[in-house]
Design a protein around this motif. Structure first.
Motif, PDB file in Angstrom:
ATOM      1  N   CYS A 145       0.599  -1.476  -0.054  1.00 28.19           N
ATOM      2  CA  CYS A 145       0.108   0.805   0.228  1.00 28.19           C
ATOM      3  C   CYS A 145       1.036   1.374   0.346  1.00 28.19           C
ATOM      4  O   CYS A 145       0.535   2.289  -0.688  1.00 28.19           O
ATOM      5  CB  CYS A 145      -0.869  -0.171   1.196  1.00 28.19           C
ATOM      6  N   ARG A 146       1.785   1.037   0.741  1.00 29.94           N
ATOM      7  CA  ARG A 146       2.580   2.476   0.667  1.00 29.94           C
ATOM      8  C   ARG A 146       2.841   2.691  -0.304  1.00 29.94           C
ATOM      9  O   ARG A 146       4.005   3.393  -0.924  1.00 29.94           O
ATOM     10  CB  ARG A 146       3.394   2.202   2.194  1.00 29.94           C
ATOM     11  N   GLU A 147       3.694   1.875  -1.278  1.00 29.52           N
ATOM     12  CA  GLU A 147       4.738   1.772  -2.447  1.00 29.52           C
ATOM     13  C   GLU A 147       3.806   2.249  -3.328  1.00 29.52           C
ATOM     14  O   GLU A 147       4.041   3.134  -4.606  1.00 29.52           O
ATOM     15  CB  GLU A 147       5.140   0.058  -3.191  1.00 29.52           C
ATOM     16  N   LEU A 148       2.110   1.836  -3.013  1.00 30.15           N
ATOM     17  CA  LEU A 148       1.223   1.700  -4.679  1.00 30.15           C
ATOM     18  C   LEU A 148       1.427   3.107  -4.593  1.00 30.15           C
ATOM     19  O   LEU A 148       1.688   4.399  -5.504  1.00 30.15           O
ATOM     20  CB  LEU A 148      -0.121   1.187  -4.853  1.00 30.15           C
ATOM     21  N   LEU A 160      -1.320   4.778   5.462  1.00 27.71           N
ATOM     22  CA  LEU A 160      -0.467   4.487   4.658  1.00 27.71           C
ATOM     23  C   LEU A 160      -1.324   4.915   3.046  1.00 27.71           C
ATOM     24  O   LEU A 160      -0.874   4.521   2.055  1.00 27.71           O
ATOM     25  CB  LEU A 160       0.268   2.912   4.411  1.00 27.71           C
ATOM     26  N   GLY A 161      -2.436   4.833   3.224  1.00 25.84           N
ATOM     27  CA  GLY A 161      -3.393   5.221   1.732  1.00 25.84           C
ATOM     28  C   GLY A 161      -4.212   3.719   1.702  1.00 25.84           C
ATOM     29  O   GLY A 161      -4.956   4.072   0.976  1.00 25.84           O
ATOM     30  N   ALA A 162      -4.810   2.843   2.952  1.00 28.61           N
ATOM     31  CA  ALA A 162      -6.139   2.202   2.559  1.00 28.61           C
ATOM     32  C   ALA A 162      -7.082   3.805   2.321  1.00 28.61           C
ATOM     33  O   ALA A 162      -7.102   4.031   3.124  1.00 28.61           O
ATOM     34  CB  ALA A 162      -6.670   1.289   3.559  1.00 28.61           C
ATOM     35  N   ASP A 163      -8.529   2.733   1.365  1.00 23.30           N
ATOM     36  CA  ASP A 163      -9.312   3.267   2.013  1.00 23.30           C
ATOM     37  C   ASP A 163     -10.511   3.215   2.760  1.00 23.30           C
ATOM     38  O   ASP A 163     -11.400   3.860   2.947  1.00 23.30           O
ATOM     39  CB  ASP A 163      -9.840   3.311  -0.030  1.00 23.30           C
ATOM     40  N   ASP A 164      -9.974   1.910   2.891  1.00 23.84           N
ATOM     41  CA  ASP A 164     -11.236   1.413   3.845  1.00 23.84           C
ATOM     42  C   ASP A 164     -10.670   0.360   4.152  1.00 23.84           C
ATOM     43  O   ASP A 164      -9.732  -0.409   3.901  1.00 23.84           O
ATOM     44  CB  ASP A 164     -12.504   0.462   2.904  1.00 23.84           C
ATOM     45  N   TYR A 165     -11.455  -0.554   5.387  1.00 18.63           N
ATOM     46  CA  TYR A 165     -10.711  -1.865   6.600  1.00 18.63           C
ATOM     47  C   TYR A 165     -11.656  -2.501   6.992  1.00 18.63           C
ATOM     48  O   TYR A 165     -12.451  -1.778   7.623  1.00 18.63           O
ATOM     49  CB  TYR A 165      -9.887  -1.047   7.736  1.00 18.63           C
ATOM     50  N   LEU A 166     -11.392  -3.695   6.716  1.00 18.71           N
ATOM     51  CA  LEU A 166     -12.340  -4.833   7.454  1.00 18.71           C
ATOM     52  C   LEU A 166     -11.488  -5.840   8.406  1.00 18.71           C
ATOM     53  O   LEU A 166     -10.502  -6.531   7.354  1.00 18.71           O
ATOM     54  CB  LEU A 166     -13.360  -5.923   6.464  1.00 18.71           C
ATOM     55  N   THR A 167     -11.893  -6.090   9.639  1.00 16.03           N
ATOM     56  CA  THR A 167     -11.330  -7.581   9.698  1.00 16.03           C
ATOM     57  C   THR A 167     -12.144  -8.905   9.597  1.00 16.03           C
ATOM     58  O   THR A 167     -13.955  -8.825  10.394  1.00 16.03           O
ATOM     59  CB  THR A 167     -11.895  -7.049  11.654  1.00 16.03           C
TER      60      THR A 167
END
Length: 242
Positions: A72-75, A102-109
């Motif tokens: 994610c950081r790289e992209l 780091l730039g993720a648009d959303d997060y799911l666990t």
């Protein structure tokens, strides 16, 4: 020659090293008529991304050949604006905040309800498509491949900062490709003001050829504009705006 539709299906890649989870997510998203592909590692993901533009990645953090956070950081460091939903078994707030920073648009666990993921995918893709016209209207620079196009001064900027001047016809042609990347455009779609005669107008092919020669003057540029026999041409690259 019929006109092509104005947009392509959203392309989504599901990245998870668990085959069962991959299959579950792919099956759920496929029902919504997305173009869905699966990868079990970062290496597989990179191969799929190299094959064409990607709209959204469902990305597991723990992969056998690397960490989703690093990817994610790289992209984002490369200016890649692909939508990213991170999916992981980690449940700590630190991991969630780090992923978003780091730039993720959303997060799911995990575990999660597949329908919840589907809703989040829909919302992100709807937002990305609705925001694109606004970015196009206000942006000065369009990035594609290793090139930048200055939309104000109508010139190409190579990766080594060389300036390539474009004729008015070349600029209009490149602008049409950039408006609809990864979509096959017929001659009529490329030069709508000459729609009545475009199907038989070989000067359009000559203009495309000249534009290709200029784009080939930078690494990777020789494969940016492809010919689709019997249909037209396509800009085989994602486009981002600055």
């Amino acid at each position: 020659m019929p006109d092509m539709p104005p947009s392509r299906p959203f392309r989504v890649i599901v990245v998870d090293d668990d085959e069962d989870i991959r299959g579950l997510i792919v099956g759920q998203l496929a029902q919504d008529h997305y173009e869905v592909e699966a990868a079990g590692s970062l290496a597989e993901l990179r191969g799929l991304m190299a094959a064409g533009a990607v709209d959204l990645i469902v990305l597991d953090l723990n992969l056998p050949d690397g960490d989703g956070l690093s990817l994610c950081r790289e992209l984002r460091g490369q200016g890649n604006g692909v939508q990213i939903i991170m999916v992981t078994a980690r449940g700590s707030a630190i991991d969630r905040v780090l992923g978003l920073e780091l730039g993720a648009d959303d997060y799911l666990t995990k575990p999660f309800e597949p329908r919840e993921l589907l809703v989040r995918v829909r919302n992100l893709l709807r937002r990305s498509r609705s925001e694109e016209p606004a970015r196009q209207k206000t942006a000065r620079i369009a990035r594609f491949g290793s090139w930048r196009l200055d939309l104000f001064q109508r010139r190409l900027i190579a990766s080594d900062e060389r300036l390539i001047m474009l004729s008015s016809a070349e600029f209009r042609l490149l602008s049409r490709f950039i408006e609809e990347p990864n979509v096959v455009l017929s001659r009529e779609a490329l030069v709508p003001e000459r729609r009545a005669t475009a199907a038989f107008d070989r000067s359009i092919d000559l203009q495309v050829s000249r534009l290709r020669q200029k784009l080939a003057d930078s690494p990777g540029g020789d494969g940016l504009i492809l010919t689709v026999r019997g249909e037209g041409y396509v800009l085989a690259s994602s486009v981002t705006y600055e």
